[in-house]
Design an enzyme around this catalytic site. Structure first.
Site, mmCIF file in Angstrom:
data_model
loop_
_atom_site.group_PDB
_atom_site.id
_atom_site.type_symbol
_atom_site.label_atom_id
_atom_site.label_comp_id
_atom_site.label_asym_id
_atom_site.label_seq_id
_atom_site.Cartn_x
_atom_site.Cartn_y
_atom_site.Cartn_z
ATOM 1 N N GLY A 1 0.807 -1.213 0.000
ATOM 2 C CA GLY A 1 0.000 0.000 0.000
ATOM 3 C C GLY A 1 0.840 1.263 0.000
ATOM 4 O O GLY A 1 0.520 2.235 -0.685
ATOM 5 N N SER B 1 -8.446 4.649 3.647
ATOM 6 C CA SER B 1 -7.024 4.514 3.954
ATOM 7 C C SER B 1 -6.417 5.859 4.329
ATOM 8 O O SER B 1 -6.525 6.832 3.575
ATOM 9 C CB SER B 1 -6.260 3.938 2.758
ATOM 10 O OG SER B 1 -4.872 3.887 3.036
ATOM 11 N N SER B 2 -5.746 5.888 5.468
ATOM 12 C CA SER B 2 -5.011 7.091 5.862
ATOM 13 C C SER B 2 -3.849 7.361 4.922
ATOM 14 O O SER B 2 -3.334 8.482 4.856
ATOM 15 C CB SER B 2 -4.480 6.929 7.290
ATOM 16 O OG SER B 2 -3.489 5.912 7.350
ATOM 17 N N GLU C 1 -4.258 -2.638 11.857
ATOM 18 C CA GLU C 1 -3.263 -3.641 11.483
ATOM 19 C C GLU C 1 -2.986 -4.632 12.618
ATOM 20 O O GLU C 1 -2.448 -5.720 12.384
ATOM 21 C CB GLU C 1 -1.958 -2.955 11.079
ATOM 22 C CG GLU C 1 -1.275 -2.207 12.201
ATOM 23 C CD GLU C 1 -0.278 -1.175 11.698
ATOM 24 O OE1 GLU C 1 0.898 -1.278 12.066
ATOM 25 O OE2 GLU C 1 -0.685 -0.280 10.937
ATOM 26 N N HIS D 1 -7.850 -4.279 2.678
ATOM 27 C CA HIS D 1 -6.406 -4.355 2.891
ATOM 28 C C HIS D 1 -5.822 -5.444 1.983
ATOM 29 O O HIS D 1 -6.351 -5.705 0.900
ATOM 30 C CB HIS D 1 -6.117 -4.599 4.368
ATOM 31 C CG HIS D 1 -6.073 -3.334 5.158
ATOM 32 N ND1 HIS D 1 -5.077 -3.035 6.063
ATOM 33 C CD2 HIS D 1 -6.902 -2.259 5.167
ATOM 34 C CE1 HIS D 1 -5.285 -1.854 6.600
ATOM 35 N NE2 HIS D 1 -6.401 -1.364 6.070
ATOM 36 N N ARG E 1 -9.677 -8.801 5.416
ATOM 37 C CA ARG E 1 -9.177 -9.404 6.642
ATOM 38 C C ARG E 1 -10.297 -9.867 7.578
ATOM 39 O O ARG E 1 -10.120 -10.831 8.324
ATOM 40 C CB ARG E 1 -8.248 -8.432 7.373
ATOM 41 C CG ARG E 1 -6.869 -8.343 6.730
ATOM 42 C CD ARG E 1 -5.941 -7.389 7.443
ATOM 43 N NE ARG E 1 -4.584 -7.518 6.891
ATOM 44 C CZ ARG E 1 -3.620 -6.633 7.082
ATOM 45 N NH1 ARG E 1 -3.849 -5.550 7.806
ATOM 46 N NH2 ARG E 1 -2.427 -6.825 6.552
ATOM 47 N N ARG F 1 -0.140 -10.658 7.853
ATOM 48 C CA ARG F 1 -0.677 -10.612 9.213
ATOM 49 C C ARG F 1 -1.610 -11.787 9.509
ATOM 50 O O ARG F 1 -1.797 -12.157 10.673
ATOM 51 C CB ARG F 1 -1.349 -9.266 9.475
ATOM 52 C CG ARG F 1 -0.381 -8.097 9.297
ATOM 53 C CD ARG F 1 -0.731 -6.897 10.095
ATOM 54 N NE ARG F 1 0.100 -5.752 9.709
ATOM 55 C CZ ARG F 1 1.314 -5.504 10.185
ATOM 56 N NH1 ARG F 1 1.847 -6.326 11.068
ATOM 57 N NH2 ARG F 1 2.000 -4.444 9.782
#
Length: 461
Positions: free
Chosen positions: A106, A180-181, A343, A370, A374, A415
């Protein structure tokens, strides 16, 4: 679900409480921001103790493709503490034609197009198949509003080509960063090099800021705000003038003034988010893990692990060497809004599945876009091992049940793989598909995990 030719990895089961000292590699978020800022500086700089993983190597290669020098060095001639392994970054005029492989990173797919707008010539971006599905329209639309020419055949996603003209006017732009930041950070990082700097205003499309949809999911707010705070802090350390909401400024508005950036000698902090499975191991086994060099003051979202995992039954304390976390022998469920630290969700969910009471994890609807969805992946895989996990509009409800072994699919998501390893500590027979995907941010995770459980190879206090 994705298949893999890689053999299934049998997740080790702990027979005793862990007792280990762990050195976590450098922060991916800090490494990739540092590389971009160093590339835009007026003088050469060093990025020391960088994370060397797939994501950061893709960032370095992307910068090299556009003409920036990124040299491997073990030279610590500056005398700065933490020398040794480093990248020396040599700023240069950005040039095309160039081709950038973003993989499924990303930060690379979002941070480099704003920089490519400063290049002379076309820069083409493409990546893994999943990268074509990840949100990028906010960055594309914003760059066009700032004067950039971008070809994406109307997709609002990869692949795309940025036709750089050697500079960008910049100015004010509105972006919907609800998904998304990184949309905000991407524009801020290159902002000092735009002629008018940049003002980024987050406005959620079609929804009131901070409200909720019919299903109860939060809408309109920017997720993972600590990552934007990290961007702001690193910009200021490089000499940029930044106005941010946390300084008493206008909500959801960030301003970066035009100006030169300094070439720095920066030592990257350990990646605290990547410490999550190791701290979880102490909690799940009732053991102790010390994470070396944990900073006492940091903008990393992973620092919230101290509070979250303490609520789940552990305790922590700073020492001269880092952070020591100890499990109590009991694991408790929790009700937590993880909007700012999404996350951390996979490992938190894995621990929650082993707890003695239910958990509700909320504020994380954005995790559906993501590396994989997720929320769906965690529900599918934990339930496949006998769990009771239900998706909500913006999160998960986890009711602990006895788990059994089986294949845990990772969906090419690093993750998910580390979450599976945590489950395997307490559940014999867990086999992890494509554990190699952890190389995205945590090189040699299987080796680190084996060392954690092997008293003959783990460094002891």
């Amino acid at each position: 679900m994705t298949g893999s030719l890689e053999p299934l990895w049998p997740a080790p089961t702990a027979t005793d409480p862990v007792d280990a000292v762990v050195t976590v590699p450098g922060s991916k978020s800090a490494t990739n921001r540092a590389l971009v800022l160093a590339a835009l500086a007026d003088q050469p700089g060093f990025v020391r103790r960088p994370l060397r993983s797939r994501d950061s190597l893709l960032m370095a290669d992307g910068l090299r493709a556009m003409g920036i020098g990124v040299e491997d060095t073990l030279n610590s001639s500056s005398g700065v503490s933490g020398g040794g392994d480093a990248w020396r970054v040599l700023p240069a005029p950005l040039n095309g034609p160039a081709r950038v492989d973003v993989g499924n990173a990303g930060t690379v797919m979002r941070f480099l197009p704003p920089l490519a707008a400063l290049a002379t010539g076309p820069v083409h971006f493409d990546g893994d198949p999943r990268s074509h599905e990840r949100p990028l329209g906010g960055v594309i639309t914003a760059l066009r509003g700032l004067g950039a020419r971008i070809e994406d055949d109307g997709r609002g996603a990869l692949p795309l080509t940025v036709h750089g003209t050697g500079g960008l006017v910049g100015g004010s732009v509105t972006v919907d960063a609800s998904s998304s930041s990184q949309f905000v950070s991407a524009l801020l990082l290159s902002g000092p090099r735009y002629q008018q700097g940049v003002e980024v205003r987050h406005v959620a499309a079609g929804s009131a800021r901070g409200g909720a949809d019919a299903g109860g999911a939060r809408v309109g707010t920017v997720p993972s705000l600590p990552h934007i705070r990290m961007t702001v802090e690193m910009l200021r350390a490089a000499g940029a003038r930044v106005d941010a909401p946390e300084d008493g400024g206008e909500p959801d508005v960030w301003r970066v003034a035009p100006g030169a950036l300094l070439g720095r000698d920066l030592v990257v902090e350990p990646d605290l988010s990547n410490a999550a499975p190791f701290l979880a191991a102490a909690l799940v086994t009732g053991g102790t893990v010390l994470i070396r060099d944990w900073p006492r003051h940091t903008s990393q979202p992973g620092d919230q692990l101290r509070e979250l995992l303490t609520r789940m039954g552990g305790s922590c304390a700073f020492t001269e060497d880092g952070l020591r976390f100890t499990g109590s022998g009991s694991v408790h469920g929790l009700d937590a809004d993880l909007h700012e630290v999404g996350e951390l969700t996979p490992v938190i969910a894995a621990v929650a599945a082993l707890a003695d009471s239910p958990s509700r994890l909320s504020g994380i609807a954005h995790l559906r876009v993501h590396e994989t969805d997720r929320l769906a992946a965690l529900a599918n895989e934990l339930n496949g091992l006998g769990g009771d996990v239900t998706e909500t509009a913006d999160g998960l409800v986890i009711k602990p049940r006895p788990l059994h072994g089986g294949v845990f699919h990772t969906y090419e998501d690093h993750r998910l793989a580390t979450a599976a390893a945590v489950i395997g500590l307490a559940v014999p027979g867990v086999q992890v598909e494509n554990v190699g995907t952890t190389a995205k941010t945590l090189p040699d995770f299987p080796g680190l995990w084996s060392d954690l459980l092997d008293p003959t190879s783990t460094v002891k206090d």
